[in-house]
Motif scaffolding. Structure first.
Motif, PDB file in Angstrom:
ATOM      1  N   UNK A  28       0.486  -1.275   0.056  1.00 36.77           N
ATOM      2  CA  UNK A  28       0.185   0.024   0.020  1.00 36.77           C
ATOM      3  C   UNK A  28       0.906   1.296   0.132  1.00 36.77           C
ATOM      4  N   UNK A  29       2.137   1.148   0.172  1.00 35.33           N
ATOM      5  CA  UNK A  29       3.049   2.446   0.223  1.00 35.33           C
ATOM      6  C   UNK A  29       2.972   3.199  -0.934  1.00 35.33           C
ATOM      7  N   UNK A  30       3.170   2.534  -2.181  1.00 35.75           N
ATOM      8  CA  UNK A  30       3.089   3.441  -3.278  1.00 35.75           C
ATOM      9  C   UNK A  30       1.677   4.135  -3.654  1.00 35.75           C
ATOM     10  N   UNK A  31       0.710   3.353  -3.294  1.00 35.61           N
ATOM     11  CA  UNK A  31      -0.562   3.894  -3.456  1.00 35.61           C
ATOM     12  C   UNK A  31      -0.881   5.109  -2.462  1.00 35.61           C
ATOM     13  N   UNK A  32      -0.298   5.259  -1.374  1.00 34.56           N
ATOM     14  CA  UNK A  32      -0.377   6.255  -0.669  1.00 34.56           C
ATOM     15  C   UNK A  32       0.492   7.489  -0.993  1.00 34.56           C
ATOM     16  N   UNK A  33       1.578   7.124  -1.758  1.00 40.89           N
ATOM     17  CA  UNK A  33       2.245   8.188  -2.271  1.00 40.89           C
ATOM     18  C   UNK A  33       1.555   8.971  -3.406  1.00 40.89           C
ATOM     19  N   UNK A  34       0.909   8.384  -4.382  1.00 42.19           N
ATOM     20  CA  UNK A  34       0.016   8.789  -5.387  1.00 42.19           C
ATOM     21  C   UNK A  34      -1.122   9.373  -4.523  1.00 42.19           C
ATOM     22  N   UNK A  35      -1.992   8.928  -3.821  1.00 43.79           N
ATOM     23  CA  UNK A  35      -3.043   9.647  -2.994  1.00 43.79           C
ATOM     24  C   UNK A  35      -2.657  10.809  -2.391  1.00 43.79           C
ATOM     25  N   UNK A  36      -1.462  11.063  -2.018  1.00 45.29           N
ATOM     26  CA  UNK A  36      -1.001  12.219  -1.326  1.00 45.29           C
ATOM     27  C   UNK A  36      -0.841  13.408  -2.368  1.00 45.29           C
ATOM     28  N   UNK A  37      -0.365  13.066  -3.657  1.00 38.24           N
ATOM     29  CA  UNK A  37       0.093  13.790  -4.754  1.00 38.24           C
ATOM     30  C   UNK A  37      -1.243  14.335  -5.177  1.00 38.24           C
ATOM     31  N   UNK A  38      -2.283  13.434  -5.480  1.00 34.32           N
ATOM     32  CA  UNK A  38      -3.682  13.747  -5.890  1.00 34.32           C
ATOM     33  C   UNK A  38      -4.080  14.716  -4.916  1.00 34.32           C
ATOM     34  N   UNK A  39      -4.201  14.399  -3.543  1.00 35.97           N
ATOM     35  CA  UNK A  39      -4.894  15.464  -2.557  1.00 35.97           C
ATOM     36  C   UNK A  39      -4.046  16.710  -2.534  1.00 35.97           C
ATOM     37  N   UNK A  40      -2.906  16.647  -2.638  1.00 37.44           N
ATOM     38  CA  UNK A  40      -2.396  18.106  -2.919  1.00 37.44           C
ATOM     39  C   UNK A  40      -2.786  18.865  -3.852  1.00 37.44           C
TER      40      UNK A  40
END
Length: 82
Positions: free
Chosen positions: A43-55
């Motif tokens: 799940x780590x790479x998914x969380x990086x993408x989610x953080x980018x999208x959220x920003x």
């Protein structure tokens, strides 16, 4: 967001995903991980993408927010982030 900023964001995300995948593989080769550790690494790479999208959504237009919500709904319905 300019084209340069967008390309840098995509490149940064790609590098972060690559680093987490390689780091996870290196860690798994040296340290046996249980089911909890394996779920974390997956799940780590998914969380990086989610953080980018959220920003990016902070200053996004309505149509971009709507498209993101549709994507989130599709992921929730299929229970998959792929």
């Amino acid at each position: 967001m300019s084209d340069t900023e967008f390309l840098l964001a995509v490149l940064g995300t790609a590098l972060a995903v690559l680093a987490t995948r390689i780091g996870g593989a290196a860690l798994m080769a040296k340290v046996p991980a249980g089911p909890k550790g394996e779920r974390f690494l997956e799940g780590l790479s998914v969380s990086v993408i989610a953080a980018l999208v959220a920003s990016l959504l902070i200053e996004a237009e309505t149509r971009i927010i709507a498209a993101t919500l549709v994507a989130v709904a599709a992921m929730a319905l299929t229970r998959s982030v792929n």
